[in-house]
Write an enzyme that holds these catalytic residues in place. Structure first.
Site, PDB file in Angstrom:
ATOM      1  N   ASN A  29      27.945   8.826 -12.412  1.00  0.00           N
ATOM      2  CA  ASN A  29      28.819   9.338 -11.528  1.00  0.00           C
ATOM      3  C   ASN A  29      28.911   8.476 -10.319  1.00  0.00           C
ATOM      4  OD1 ASN A  29      26.251  10.330 -10.617  1.00  0.00           O
ATOM      5  ND2 ASN A  29      27.181  10.753  -8.804  1.00  0.00           N
ATOM      6  N   THR A  30      28.248   7.209 -10.306  1.00  0.00           N
ATOM      7  CA  THR A  30      28.341   6.103  -9.389  1.00  0.00           C
ATOM      8  C   THR A  30      27.622   4.926  -9.725  1.00  0.00           C
ATOM      9  OG1 THR A  30      27.671   5.986  -6.795  1.00  0.00           O
ATOM     10  CG2 THR A  30      26.063   6.711  -8.560  1.00  0.00           C
ATOM     11  N   GLY A  31      27.960   4.170  -8.763  1.00  0.00           N
ATOM     12  CA  GLY A  31      27.444   2.578  -9.183  1.00  0.00           C
ATOM     13  C   GLY A  31      27.687   1.785 -10.637  1.00  0.00           C
ATOM     14  N   ILE A  32      26.718   1.356 -11.178  1.00  0.00           N
ATOM     15  CA  ILE A  32      26.952   0.603 -12.469  1.00  0.00           C
ATOM     16  C   ILE A  32      27.177   1.669 -13.574  1.00  0.00           C
ATOM     17  CG2 ILE A  32      25.983  -1.511 -11.621  1.00  0.00           C
ATOM     18  CD1 ILE A  32      23.629  -0.675 -13.092  1.00  0.00           C
ATOM     19  N   GLY A  33      26.595   2.838 -13.470  1.00  0.00           N
ATOM     20  CA  GLY A  33      26.670   3.994 -14.302  1.00  0.00           C
ATOM     21  C   GLY A  33      28.007   4.329 -14.690  1.00  0.00           C
TER      22      GLY A  33
ATOM     23  N   TYR B 241       8.193   1.405  -8.329  1.00  0.00           N
ATOM     24  CA  TYR B 241       9.465   1.343  -9.038  1.00  0.00           C
ATOM     25  C   TYR B 241       9.674   0.095 -10.243  1.00  0.00           C
ATOM     26  CZ  TYR B 241      14.375  -0.214  -9.627  1.00  0.00           C
ATOM     27  OH  TYR B 241      15.611  -0.470 -10.148  1.00  0.00           O
TER      28      TYR B 241
ATOM     29  N   SER C  89      14.916  -3.151 -14.869  1.00  0.00           N
ATOM     30  CA  SER C  89      14.843  -4.384 -13.604  1.00  0.00           C
ATOM     31  C   SER C  89      14.019  -5.357 -13.776  1.00  0.00           C
ATOM     32  CB  SER C  89      14.759  -3.669 -12.455  1.00  0.00           C
ATOM     33  OG  SER C  89      14.553  -4.474 -11.192  1.00  0.00           O
TER      34      SER C  89
END
Length: 421
Positions: A24-28, A197, A172
């Site tokens: 629903n946002t960003g690179i997705g 992370y 990442s």
């Protein structure tokens, strides 16, 4: 940031289904929209129903506007025709909850959809220490463990859709800062947000290798990607940390960040590029295969993580032995290099005889017999274990192999490149 990034803009069959967590946002969001524009069916799995609805509506609106512009450029005098909407929908999924994850799995299966590509994109980014509803450190559960649980349960659908089914883990480069300590997955001993992370992203890559061994000859490929340092809402997790906020702002000022379109490129290559059909266990960076860290490639750590994760999820009642039946690795067959010497000589003798050299075969058979006499005819399994232990001791004394030195040097080069980026 290097050369221009790109992915194959080839039409995707409407029969192929792509499931993207956090779409629903960003690179997705950009990944979902790009695949849907190419013709594929896309399901985005999001925590917030409201935000998911808004994302789907936004995608449809942008698609209509972009398509009209394209058509006007190509045929400016032609009357406008209705533009087919994107085949995209949303489902509810909260990866911070095993209960929500299991409900999502059952809801997806109930739809009767196939599954060709699973993109594990959603993530929790370098935030302060938090605990999930199930009592696990948030990076560990959201970025890794719940995705692992979902992947295991959806594997039968990926198998049915094979060949050329894919699992894509959005990892990442921060995984290079990860440390392997399964006794501290919840921060019981210490906690550092960036390191945890990095740990979760390293676990994703380790999981890629573990799945690759278990999915040989199934037609399912498993990839991991580093999308780059992307200017997206994902970085909001660092807002409470002054130093990290400053560094993020500085990166923006110095134009070191990628926009979301470029950030999605590497995921799209891993999900769509037919040049990688039949391949597996590839870590992509800037749309090209690259080297994951040496620590993430350690087989014993990969298998320890697999067992730890499976045991944990079985204890919670979310995995069964039946589900794991096809994922059990066979015991490795002894090779000529690690078989007991007498046994290896017997095989050499048989091979020589079969090859037509009877004299050589007879000679080797006698050598094997003499070897057994000298050993005193003891229990075969005890001898095998003794040879194994001896081999282990010899391995400890061996100097580092040249290949390992090259890999370490390559990894240092990669870190230098990341600093330049």
């Amino acid at each position: 940031m290097g050369g221009k990034l790109s992915y194959p803009h080839t039409e995707v069959s409407e029969d192929r289904t792509y499931l993207i967590t956090g779409g629903n946002t960003g690179i997705g969001y950009q990944t979902a929209k790009s695949i849907a524009k190419l013709g594929g069916r896309v399901v985005i799995a999001c925590r917030s129903e409201e935000k998911a609805k808004e994302a789907v509506e936004k995608m449809q609106k942008e698609h209509q506007e972009e398509k009209k512009k394209e058509e006007k450029k190509e045929e400016p005098e032609e009357p406008e025709e209705p533009i087919a909407p994107l085949n995209v929908e949303f489902m509810i999924l909260d990866l911070a909850s095993f209960e929500s994850t299991m409900k999502f799995i059952e809801a997806y299966k109930a739809k009767g959809y196939p599954l060709h590509v699973l993109i594990c994109n959603a993530g929790f980014g370098a935030g302060p220490k938090e605990t999930s509803a199930d009592g696990y450190e948030m990076h560990f559960q959201v970025n890794y463990l719940s995705h692992f649980l979902m992947t295991l349960h959806l594997l039968p659908l990926l198998r049915q859709s094979a060949p050329n089914s894919r699992i894509v883990n959005v990892s990442s480069t921060v995984h290079t800062h990860g440390v392997f300590n399964l006794e501290n997955v919840n921060g019981e001993q210490s906690y550092d947000r960036l390191k945890f992370y990095g740990n979760s992203k390293m676990y994703q890559i380790m999981n890629m290798y573990a799945f690759e061994r278990r999915l040989k000859d199934t037609g399912i490929s498993v990839f991991s990607v580093h999308p780059g340092y992307v200017d997206s809402e994902f970085n909001r997790g660092t807002a409470d940390n002054k130093l990290m906020s400053f560094m993020d702002s500085l990166a923006g000022t110095l134009r070191m960040k990628r926009n979301v379109q470029d950030g999605a490129m590497t995921t799209l290559v891993a999900a769509l590029d037919t040049a990688h059909d039949g391949k597996s266990a590839i870590y992509f960076k800037s749309c090209k295969p690259s080297n994951a860290s040496a620590l993430s490639r350690k087989l014993e750590h990969q298998e320890a993580l697999w067992k730890f994760s499976v045991d944990l999820l079985k204890e919670k009642g979310h995995l069964t032995d039946e589900l794991l039946t096809d994922l059990t690795l066979p015991e490795p067959e002894p090779t000529g290099e690690n078989k007991p010497e007498g046994e290896a000589k017997e095989e050499d003798a048989a091979a020589a005889t079969a090859g037509g050299d009877a004299a050589e075969g007879e000679k080797k058979t006698e050598e094997a017999k003499e070897e057994k006499k000298e050993e005193g005819g003891g229990d075969a399994s005890e001898k095998k274990e003794a040879v194994k232990e001896e081999a282990k001791e010899e391995a400890k004394e061996e100097p580092p192999k040249e290949e390992e030195k090259k890999e370490e040097a390559k990894e240092e080069e990669n870190k230098e490149e990341e600093k330049k980026e």
